[in-house]
Design an enzyme around this catalytic site. Structure first.
Site, PDB file in Angstrom:
ATOM      1  N   SER A 139      36.597  79.021 119.490  1.00  0.00           N
ATOM      2  CA  SER A 139      36.694  77.819 120.335  1.00  0.00           C
ATOM      3  C   SER A 139      36.984  76.630 119.431  1.00  0.00           C
ATOM      4  CB  SER A 139      35.363  77.592 121.054  1.00  0.00           C
ATOM      5  OG  SER A 139      35.313  76.278 121.604  1.00  0.00           O
ATOM      6  N   TYR A 152      25.768  77.336 121.160  1.00  0.00           N
ATOM      7  CA  TYR A 152      27.135  77.768 121.459  1.00  0.00           C
ATOM      8  C   TYR A 152      28.091  77.314 120.354  1.00  0.00           C
ATOM      9  CZ  TYR A 152      31.647  78.363 123.710  1.00  0.00           C
ATOM     10  OH  TYR A 152      32.940  78.740 123.979  1.00  0.00           O
TER      11      TYR A 152
HETATM   12  N1  LIG Z   1      36.839  78.519 129.266  1.00  0.00           N
HETATM   13  C1  LIG Z   1      36.725  77.684 128.252  1.00  0.00           C
HETATM   14  O1  LIG Z   1      36.777  76.440 128.416  1.00  0.00           O
HETATM   15  C2  LIG Z   1      36.575  78.224 126.852  1.00  0.00           C
HETATM   16  C3  LIG Z   1      36.782  77.343 125.775  1.00  0.00           C
HETATM   17  C4  LIG Z   1      36.641  77.824 124.484  1.00  0.00           C
HETATM   18  C5  LIG Z   1      36.312  79.157 124.259  1.00  0.00           C
HETATM   19  N2  LIG Z   1      36.107  79.986 125.334  1.00  0.00           N
HETATM   20  C6  LIG Z   1      35.731  81.375 125.045  1.00  0.00           C
HETATM   21  O2  LIG Z   1      36.599  82.247 125.728  1.00  0.00           O
HETATM   22  C7  LIG Z   1      35.955  83.521 125.897  1.00  0.00           C
HETATM   23  C8  LIG Z   1      36.212  84.013 127.317  1.00  0.00           C
HETATM   24  O3  LIG Z   1      35.565  83.154 128.242  1.00  0.00           O
HETATM   25  P1  LIG Z   1      36.257  82.661 129.579  1.00  0.00           P
HETATM   26  O4  LIG Z   1      36.540  81.230 129.446  1.00  0.00           O
HETATM   27  O5  LIG Z   1      37.349  83.573 129.979  1.00  0.00           O
HETATM   28  O6  LIG Z   1      35.004  82.751 130.581  1.00  0.00           O
HETATM   29  P2  LIG Z   1      34.641  83.755 131.775  1.00  0.00           P
HETATM   30  O7  LIG Z   1      35.709  83.750 132.804  1.00  0.00           O
HETATM   31  O8  LIG Z   1      33.250  83.381 132.170  1.00  0.00           O
HETATM   32  O9  LIG Z   1      34.650  85.180 131.068  1.00  0.00           O
HETATM   33  C9  LIG Z   1      33.622  85.602 130.208  1.00  0.00           C
HETATM   34  C10 LIG Z   1      33.712  87.097 130.042  1.00  0.00           C
HETATM   35  O10 LIG Z   1      32.656  87.521 129.154  1.00  0.00           O
HETATM   36  C11 LIG Z   1      31.961  88.580 129.779  1.00  0.00           C
HETATM   37  N3  LIG Z   1      30.557  88.593 129.404  1.00  0.00           N
HETATM   38  C12 LIG Z   1      29.664  87.558 129.458  1.00  0.00           C
HETATM   39  N4  LIG Z   1      28.448  87.997 129.126  1.00  0.00           N
HETATM   40  C13 LIG Z   1      28.563  89.310 128.870  1.00  0.00           C
HETATM   41  C14 LIG Z   1      27.640  90.331 128.509  1.00  0.00           C
HETATM   42  N5  LIG Z   1      26.319  90.087 128.372  1.00  0.00           N
HETATM   43  N6  LIG Z   1      28.095  91.595 128.316  1.00  0.00           N
HETATM   44  C15 LIG Z   1      29.404  91.858 128.489  1.00  0.00           C
HETATM   45  N7  LIG Z   1      30.322  90.968 128.832  1.00  0.00           N
HETATM   46  C16 LIG Z   1      29.910  89.698 129.026  1.00  0.00           C
HETATM   47  C17 LIG Z   1      32.107  88.329 131.279  1.00  0.00           C
HETATM   48  O11 LIG Z   1      32.023  89.558 132.002  1.00  0.00           O
HETATM   49  P3  LIG Z   1      30.799  90.010 132.955  1.00  0.00           P
HETATM   50  O12 LIG Z   1      30.171  88.781 133.525  1.00  0.00           O
HETATM   51  O13 LIG Z   1      31.464  90.902 133.932  1.00  0.00           O
HETATM   52  O14 LIG Z   1      29.886  90.757 132.032  1.00  0.00           O
HETATM   53  C18 LIG Z   1      33.539  87.811 131.366  1.00  0.00           C
HETATM   54  O15 LIG Z   1      34.446  88.874 131.452  1.00  0.00           O
HETATM   55  C19 LIG Z   1      34.488  83.274 125.568  1.00  0.00           C
HETATM   56  O16 LIG Z   1      34.225  83.796 124.278  1.00  0.00           O
HETATM   57  C20 LIG Z   1      34.347  81.770 125.554  1.00  0.00           C
HETATM   58  O17 LIG Z   1      33.326  81.320 124.706  1.00  0.00           O
HETATM   59  C21 LIG Z   1      36.231  79.537 126.614  1.00  0.00           C
END
Ligand SMILES: NC(=O)c1ccc[n+]([C@@H]2O[C@H](COP(=O)([O-])OP(=O)(O)OC[C@H]3O[C@@H](n4cnc5c(N)ncnc54)[C@H](OP(=O)(O)O)[C@@H]3O)[C@@H](O)[C@H]2O)c1
Length: 259
Positions: A139, A152
């Site tokens: 991130s 985080y």
């Molecule tokens: N969206 C943003 O603004 C942003 C910015 C910077 C970085 N990121 C990073 O991008 C990555 C993806 O996030 P996203 O934005 O796509 O959010 P998201 O739509 O909430 O997706 C998160 C994913 O992680 C999985 N996950 C969460 N907890 C888990 C657990 N205990 N075991 C297995 N899987 C788990 C969730 O699946 P289940 O709930 O089905 O388990 C989901 O598939 C993350 O690493 C996040 O930190 C996001």
């Protein structure tokens, strides 16, 4: 034989889009997350549209045994992973002293420990076959401290440092090692973490599809760090010129740490 790509957190957001991109590129995919229904639905649509194999493995990556169980399932099915996409992760906005102990520990388990253990378990066979690599999702939060979201931000600083170190260790092996660093992105993350209610987050958000495409292209080109969006790149570059004592105060204000 076509490569196999394992994506954690493939049930939604950036991970779901990354899974589709690797499948469109011709890779067999292994989809990992907790939400079995979403993974099964995605696997069906990938197999129909991309004519590759899509395997669903349900795992809660906050469970300390999850990675070993996952690797056992891969062995039982004789699946050799070429590309590992460590995407699963979550955040939580709030004071360290007030957020739940378990939620913050689980965050470290998913964002840091599972990512590290899975990489360590899968790397030897990648090295043996001399192909594939690791795409870690960090991130832009990695570049400064994040008051009111301290764990985080620290977890993402770990992801960047670990990825860069690993990249140098693997130099000359032919393996790709890339860190994708999204800024605010329209996924479930905003609502789940509480970040979505911050104006600075919602007005800047890119689509998950754009972010995933940047990450996929950067990984194929074996770039070291990929920051999608010029505004995010500008932010990270300028952060490098500002003393950390100041950037953390700016983030504290943006994230309501003084309220
Ligand atoms: N969206 C943003 O603004 C942003 C910015 C910077 C970085 N990121 C990073 O991008 C990555 C993806 O996030 P996203 O934005 O796509 O959010 P998201 O739509 O909430 O997706 C998160 C994913 O992680 C999985 N996950 C969460 N907890 C888990 C657990 N205990 N075991 C297995 N899987 C788990 C969730 O699946 P289940 O709930 O089905 O388990 C989901 O598939 C993350 O690493 C996040 O930190 C996001």
């Amino acid at each position: 034989m076509m490569p196999t790509t394992l994506i954690t957190g493939a049930s939604s957001g950036i991970g779901r889009d990354l899974a589709q991109l690797f499948a469109k590129g011709g890779d067999d995919v292994v989809l990992v997350a907790r939400s079995e229904d979403k993974l099964v639905e995605l696997a069906r649509s990938i197999e129909d549209e991309c004519h590759v194999s899509a395997t669903v493995l349900v795992a809660d990556l906050s469970d300390p045994n999850a990675i070993d169980q996952l690797c056992n399932q891969l062995n039982e099915r004789n699946i050799h992973v070429d590309n590992l996409v460590n995407n699963a992760g979550f955040g939580a906005l709030g004071k360290f002293s007030e957020l739940s102990v378990d939620r913050q520990t689980d965050m470290l388990m998913v964002n840091v420990v599972a990512l590290t253990r899975l990489t360590r378990r899968l790397l030897p066979s990648m090295l043996e076959r001399g192909r594939g690599g690791v795409l870690n999702i960090g991130s832009i939060a990695a570049h400064q401290a994040g008051p009111n979201m301290s764990v985080y931000y620290a977890s993402k600083a770990y992801v960047l440092s670990f990825t860069e170190g690993l990249r140098e260790e693997l130099h000359g092996t032919g393996l790709h090692v890339t860190c994708l660093e999204p800024g605010p992105t329209e996924t479930g993350f905003g609502e789940d973490s509480g970040m979505g209610r911050l104006k600075s987050f919602s007005t800047q958000a890119m689509s998950a599809a754009q972010v995933a495409q940047s990450g996929y292209d950067g990984y194929q080109a074996n770039e070291d760090v990929v920051i999608p969006g010029w505004k995010n790149r500008l932010l990270v570059t300028s952060t490098g010129f500002i003393p950390r004592g100041i950037t953390r105060k700016v983030v504290a204000k943006m994230q309501g740490a003084y309220e």
